[in-house]
Write a protein that holds these residues in place. Sequence first.
Motif, PDB file in Angstrom:
ATOM      1  N   ALA A  78      13.500 -25.782  18.622  1.00  0.00           N
ATOM      2  CA  ALA A  78      12.175 -25.707  18.021  1.00  0.00           C
ATOM      3  C   ALA A  78      12.036 -24.400  17.250  1.00  0.00           C
ATOM      4  CB  ALA A  78      11.108 -25.800  19.106  1.00  0.00           C
ATOM      5  N   LEU A  79      11.300 -24.460  16.142  1.00  0.00           N
ATOM      6  CA  LEU A  79      11.188 -23.300  15.256  1.00  0.00           C
ATOM      7  C   LEU A  79       9.737 -23.081  14.838  1.00  0.00           C
ATOM      8  CD1 LEU A  79      12.645 -21.151  13.400  1.00  0.00           C
ATOM      9  CD2 LEU A  79      12.645 -22.922  11.635  1.00  0.00           C
ATOM     10  N   THR A  80       9.317 -21.812  14.868  1.00  0.00           N
ATOM     11  CA  THR A  80       8.054 -21.389  14.266  1.00  0.00           C
ATOM     12  C   THR A  80       8.330 -20.163  13.426  1.00  0.00           C
ATOM     13  OG1 THR A  80       6.698 -22.220  16.095  1.00  0.00           O
ATOM     14  CG2 THR A  80       5.717 -20.557  14.677  1.00  0.00           C
ATOM     15  N   MET A  81       7.809 -20.158  12.207  1.00  0.00           N
ATOM     16  CA  MET A  81       7.877 -18.975  11.362  1.00  0.00           C
ATOM     17  C   MET A  81       6.526 -18.802  10.693  1.00  0.00           C
ATOM     18  SD  MET A  81      11.555 -18.512   9.579  1.00  0.00           S
ATOM     19  CE  MET A  81      12.978 -18.102  10.598  1.00  0.00           C
ATOM     20  N   GLY A  82       5.894 -17.712  10.966  1.00  0.00           N
ATOM     21  CA  GLY A  82       4.631 -17.418  10.315  1.00  0.00           C
ATOM     22  C   GLY A  82       3.477 -17.166  11.260  1.00  0.00           C
ATOM     23  N   PRO A  83       2.852 -18.255  11.808  1.00  0.00           N
ATOM     24  CA  PRO A  83       3.196 -19.671  11.691  1.00  0.00           C
ATOM     25  C   PRO A  83       2.760 -20.251  10.343  1.00  0.00           C
ATOM     26  CG  PRO A  83       1.185 -19.417  12.944  1.00  0.00           C
ATOM     27  CD  PRO A  83       1.657 -18.023  12.632  1.00  0.00           C
ATOM     28  N   THR A 148       5.938  -0.819   7.633  1.00  0.00           N
ATOM     29  CA  THR A 148       6.630  -1.320   8.816  1.00  0.00           C
ATOM     30  C   THR A 148       5.998  -2.648   9.222  1.00  0.00           C
ATOM     31  OG1 THR A 148       7.183   0.896   9.575  1.00  0.00           O
ATOM     32  CG2 THR A 148       7.255  -0.868  11.203  1.00  0.00           C
ATOM     33  N   TYR A 149       6.807  -3.671   9.272  1.00  0.00           N
ATOM     34  CA  TYR A 149       6.350  -5.015   9.615  1.00  0.00           C
ATOM     35  C   TYR A 149       6.895  -5.365  10.992  1.00  0.00           C
ATOM     36  CZ  TYR A 149       5.334  -5.193   4.617  1.00  0.00           C
ATOM     37  OH  TYR A 149       4.856  -4.931   3.351  1.00  0.00           O
ATOM     38  N   THR A 150       6.015  -5.802  11.883  1.00  0.00           N
ATOM     39  CA  THR A 150       6.409  -6.130  13.252  1.00  0.00           C
ATOM     40  C   THR A 150       6.413  -7.637  13.430  1.00  0.00           C
ATOM     41  OG1 THR A 150       5.538  -4.061  14.132  1.00  0.00           O
ATOM     42  CG2 THR A 150       5.852  -5.871  15.687  1.00  0.00           C
ATOM     43  N   PHE A 151       7.529  -8.139  13.916  1.00  0.00           N
ATOM     44  CA  PHE A 151       7.705  -9.578  14.139  1.00  0.00           C
ATOM     45  C   PHE A 151       7.834  -9.830  15.644  1.00  0.00           C
ATOM     46  CE2 PHE A 151       9.395  -8.407  10.060  1.00  0.00           C
ATOM     47  CZ  PHE A 151       8.945  -9.397   9.195  1.00  0.00           C
ATOM     48  N   LEU A 173       0.429 -12.238   8.900  1.00  0.00           N
ATOM     49  CA  LEU A 173       0.564 -12.920   7.613  1.00  0.00           C
ATOM     50  C   LEU A 173      -0.380 -12.354   6.557  1.00  0.00           C
ATOM     51  CD1 LEU A 173       1.024 -16.671   8.615  1.00  0.00           C
ATOM     52  CD2 LEU A 173       2.745 -15.032   7.880  1.00  0.00           C
ATOM     53  N   VAL A 174      -1.465 -11.727   6.980  1.00  0.00           N
ATOM     54  CA  VAL A 174      -2.388 -11.147   5.998  1.00  0.00           C
ATOM     55  C   VAL A 174      -1.698 -10.006   5.257  1.00  0.00           C
ATOM     56  CG1 VAL A 174      -4.562  -9.923   5.683  1.00  0.00           C
ATOM     57  CG2 VAL A 174      -4.418 -11.824   7.322  1.00  0.00           C
ATOM     58  N   GLU A 175      -1.125  -9.095   6.010  1.00  0.00           N
ATOM     59  CA  GLU A 175      -0.415  -7.968   5.403  1.00  0.00           C
ATOM     60  C   GLU A 175       0.771  -8.457   4.577  1.00  0.00           C
ATOM     61  OE1 GLU A 175       1.651  -3.765   6.882  1.00  0.00           O
ATOM     62  OE2 GLU A 175       1.313  -5.397   8.303  1.00  0.00           O
ATOM     63  N   TRP A 176       1.497  -9.437   5.113  1.00  0.00           N
ATOM     64  CA  TRP A 176       2.659  -9.994   4.419  1.00  0.00           C
ATOM     65  C   TRP A 176       2.236 -10.665   3.116  1.00  0.00           C
ATOM     66  CZ3 TRP A 176       7.778  -9.523   5.637  1.00  0.00           C
ATOM     67  CH2 TRP A 176       8.674 -10.378   5.010  1.00  0.00           C
ATOM     68  N   SER A 177       1.151 -11.422   3.172  1.00  0.00           N
ATOM     69  CA  SER A 177       0.679 -12.138   1.979  1.00  0.00           C
ATOM     70  C   SER A 177       0.241 -11.171   0.892  1.00  0.00           C
ATOM     71  CB  SER A 177      -0.472 -13.076   2.342  1.00  0.00           C
ATOM     72  OG  SER A 177      -0.035 -14.065   3.258  1.00  0.00           O
ATOM     73  N   HIS A 178      -0.386 -10.062   1.289  1.00  0.00           N
ATOM     74  CA  HIS A 178      -0.793  -9.074   0.298  1.00  0.00           C
ATOM     75  C   HIS A 178       0.424  -8.503  -0.420  1.00  0.00           C
ATOM     76  CE1 HIS A 178      -4.876  -8.220   2.439  1.00  0.00           C
ATOM     77  NE2 HIS A 178      -4.929  -9.290   1.663  1.00  0.00           N
ATOM     78  N   ALA A 179       1.489  -8.223   0.331  1.00  0.00           N
ATOM     79  CA  ALA A 179       2.712  -7.695  -0.282  1.00  0.00           C
ATOM     80  C   ALA A 179       3.347  -8.737  -1.202  1.00  0.00           C
ATOM     81  CB  ALA A 179       3.693  -7.254   0.797  1.00  0.00           C
ATOM     82  N   CYS A 180       3.348 -10.006  -0.749  1.00  0.00           N
ATOM     83  CA  CYS A 180       3.899 -11.071  -1.599  1.00  0.00           C
ATOM     84  C   CYS A 180       3.103 -11.198  -2.894  1.00  0.00           C
ATOM     85  CB  CYS A 180       3.894 -12.403  -0.850  1.00  0.00           C
ATOM     86  SG  CYS A 180       5.075 -12.528   0.511  1.00  0.00           S
ATOM     87  N   ALA A 181       1.781 -11.089  -2.800  1.00  0.00           N
ATOM     88  CA  ALA A 181       0.935 -11.206  -3.991  1.00  0.00           C
ATOM     89  C   ALA A 181       1.225 -10.081  -4.980  1.00  0.00           C
ATOM     90  CB  ALA A 181      -0.530 -11.206  -3.583  1.00  0.00           C
ATOM     91  N   LYS A 182       1.440  -8.869  -4.474  1.00  0.00           N
ATOM     92  CA  LYS A 182       1.770  -7.749  -5.363  1.00  0.00           C
ATOM     93  C   LYS A 182       3.113  -7.990  -6.053  1.00  0.00           C
ATOM     94  CE  LYS A 182      -0.815  -4.277  -2.735  1.00  0.00           C
ATOM     95  NZ  LYS A 182      -0.726  -3.071  -1.870  1.00  0.00           N
TER      96      LYS A 182
END
Length: 785
Positions: A78-83, A148-151, A173-182
């Motif tokens: 089973a896999l979850t990423m994100g989610p 620094t991103y913590t998983f 995902l909020v912080e990650w999404s902001h970086a992706c948007a930039k």
Amino acid sequence: RTRDRDATVRARNRIEHTRTRPGRHQITNAMAIQAERNLALCKEVFDIQSELALGIVDQAAFVAVASKLPDFFAPSFALTMGPGLGDAEAVDFRAMTQIAHPIFENVKNTKAEHDCSVLNNDKIRALAHRTAVFLDAWGREVPGTAGTYTFEHIVGFDATTGKITEWRQTWDLVEWSHACAKRDAVNDAQIFGRNRQLYYDIMGAWGAGEFDANHSTGESNREKLAAKLFADDFTLDPRYPSTYRRDACDVLYDGPDGYLRWCDFFAKTFATPDFTVREVYPGEHGEVWAVGHYTPTDVTSNRATPFRVEFVHRVGFDVKGKCAYFKIYNGPQAIHLDALGAPTDDAVPPMIPTPPRPTLDVEKDFQKVLALFELNQRRWASGAYAAVDRDEALAAIAEVWDPECVVDVRYPSRCSTNLNAVLRGHEGVRRWCAVLSGYDFPGFRVCRTARGPDGDVIARLAFNARVKPTKASMDERQDCFMRVVASRRTGRLTHCVVHWGPGRVVEDAALVPATSSPGKFFAVVHRPVEEAEASEWWRAAEASFDDPASLRKTFERQYELGYYNHYFLPEKAGDPNAPVLCLWESAESVDVDEFQSFIDGADGPFPRGGFVNDVYAIAPGTGTVPGTGFIAPADPWHARPMPRGTRGSRFWVRHRFKSEDDRVEFWKAASAFTSADWKEFAIANHAAGYHNPVFAPATNDRDVFCVWECVDSTRTVEQFAEYVEGPAPQTKLLKHFVNECHACDPTVGVWPDAKFAKPTGGAMLTIKQTPEAAMAAASSRATAA
């Protein structure tokens, strides 16, 4: 000291007690040992991952990961990423790397640390800390994305094998999404603009004929131009199912020379004077998405489609400005492209166009359409559209889709016709989703959306795909473009088309039960033995044919038992002395005796007797059989295949090897044939007015069952037998058999999809051009460019 001494004695006594009397303490100790083992394994996994994470910026690093880590994982986990970025209940390690790669692509890690701790004896919690920065498509660091991103990982282990059975990876995902948007903003503003012009340079040169072999500038100049525009490791991917194009649409075209070879094929095959790129959009990492259309004319047959064919191009460029990849996504109208090259007009089916997108009642507010599209994706993902209760499913569909909506998701499949029609209304959406319920889509994600030229949302979807009933996964990660339009009046989605990615060519192999699962398909010859009882059966059968409720009840009972009837081919309906051939599929692997019990029993087709049922298990992986009938578990009755009717005649044949030497010679010759050889045989058959959709060798090494179609509705069994036993190259191997030929009743039966199809409502005939007009169209591309 006394208390410490007493405690030590008590501990020692507990240990001795555990050794001599198994109980709770021993179990606890075993659980502790298991947790300690899992903790050590998890630390080892993250040690490797942290080492590799410092270099994960491209696909090559994922290959390195795949060489070190798969042994730690169970075959399916089973896999979850994100989610929400890559969730699945069952994936293998290869699929996980395919899912993870686009999520973490162009992220550079400068520091990697991790902490592992025991949650319980089955699960370990691991916190991975990555100091990272996002990179644009040219490898430059994007300002404002370093951090620094913590998983957090919850990793589950099998108690016996110690293999990982669960990998749950979540992060902010909020912080990650902001970086992706930039990062996306940088790619769109600084990289897409350049790439868009490079794409236009390629299309303009192609349109002007500068890549043509006979261009006035000469061979060396076109090679220089290709070397200037395309990278050495460039790949063009135009794959699309075809027969009459031989292998031209089956392969990738690599390097600048590969692009020239594709241009040579296209120029010798099609004229496209109205070829138009309507608009281009920024895709991921600065790549170009282009939408357009053309009306193709086959310059050999002089046939043209009576409507436009839409396309989407997905094109990427490297830092140096050279094209790195060029992928072609055909619209559903392309399902008719191959037929333009058919050897005879008889083999060209009536062509069904995609209904045009509405132009008046269109919602122009892109955000509203996008919100509807996103709501649709959530409802579909929740399973609401595929609910077992049809009324419940249709109610969920009605909240998003217009009552008169049009959905066109057609794709040329050799073995499946469940979706080979333009779907309409809520029932059409229900059929689509019922078929999709037969697949798993691990790692499904909406990669990006754009505003199309017709007020539509254009969305690229990426996913892995696994066919549930066959348990077969498609090796390639799949993708497609979905285009939807909303009605301003009803506020619902009203038009949808899907442009399938070239990787879908592998789907047919996944739809057929695997060679490792014998006992899935059975041919049954039903021979009448009691004339009176057979006559009575036919009287009852004819009454049930006029009673859909009775047919559905029988179908659903057999489906529930795990059996599916693909073809019902009586020689002569109502004749108590004529045999019937059927092709059945079992949901699970069963032997001949078990299937015989079903076919002879109360739920079989002849419960009243009158027939002897001769059962033959079909050898898996050796012939041509339909795709699984269990592909639409959500609504199998309403989502049944939609085969086209023939305007000709049909026959079935029982071939029996004349001798053991004949069997050996036949299979020796057949095993040497390539896919290109089989296509040549199909083309030769079509030129002669015949089509052979079913070739089913039995496991007894003696019998082979075939179904044939002939374009001539008056063809007799004797005339057909002369063709089968004739000297033509495509039938010469049948000399090794005794060929027992039977006609198929033209009015009663369940048949394969027709090659020589009847005209249907809404169909259009091909435009037959004169050779002069076809060549004029071919030479007018420069004007269009």
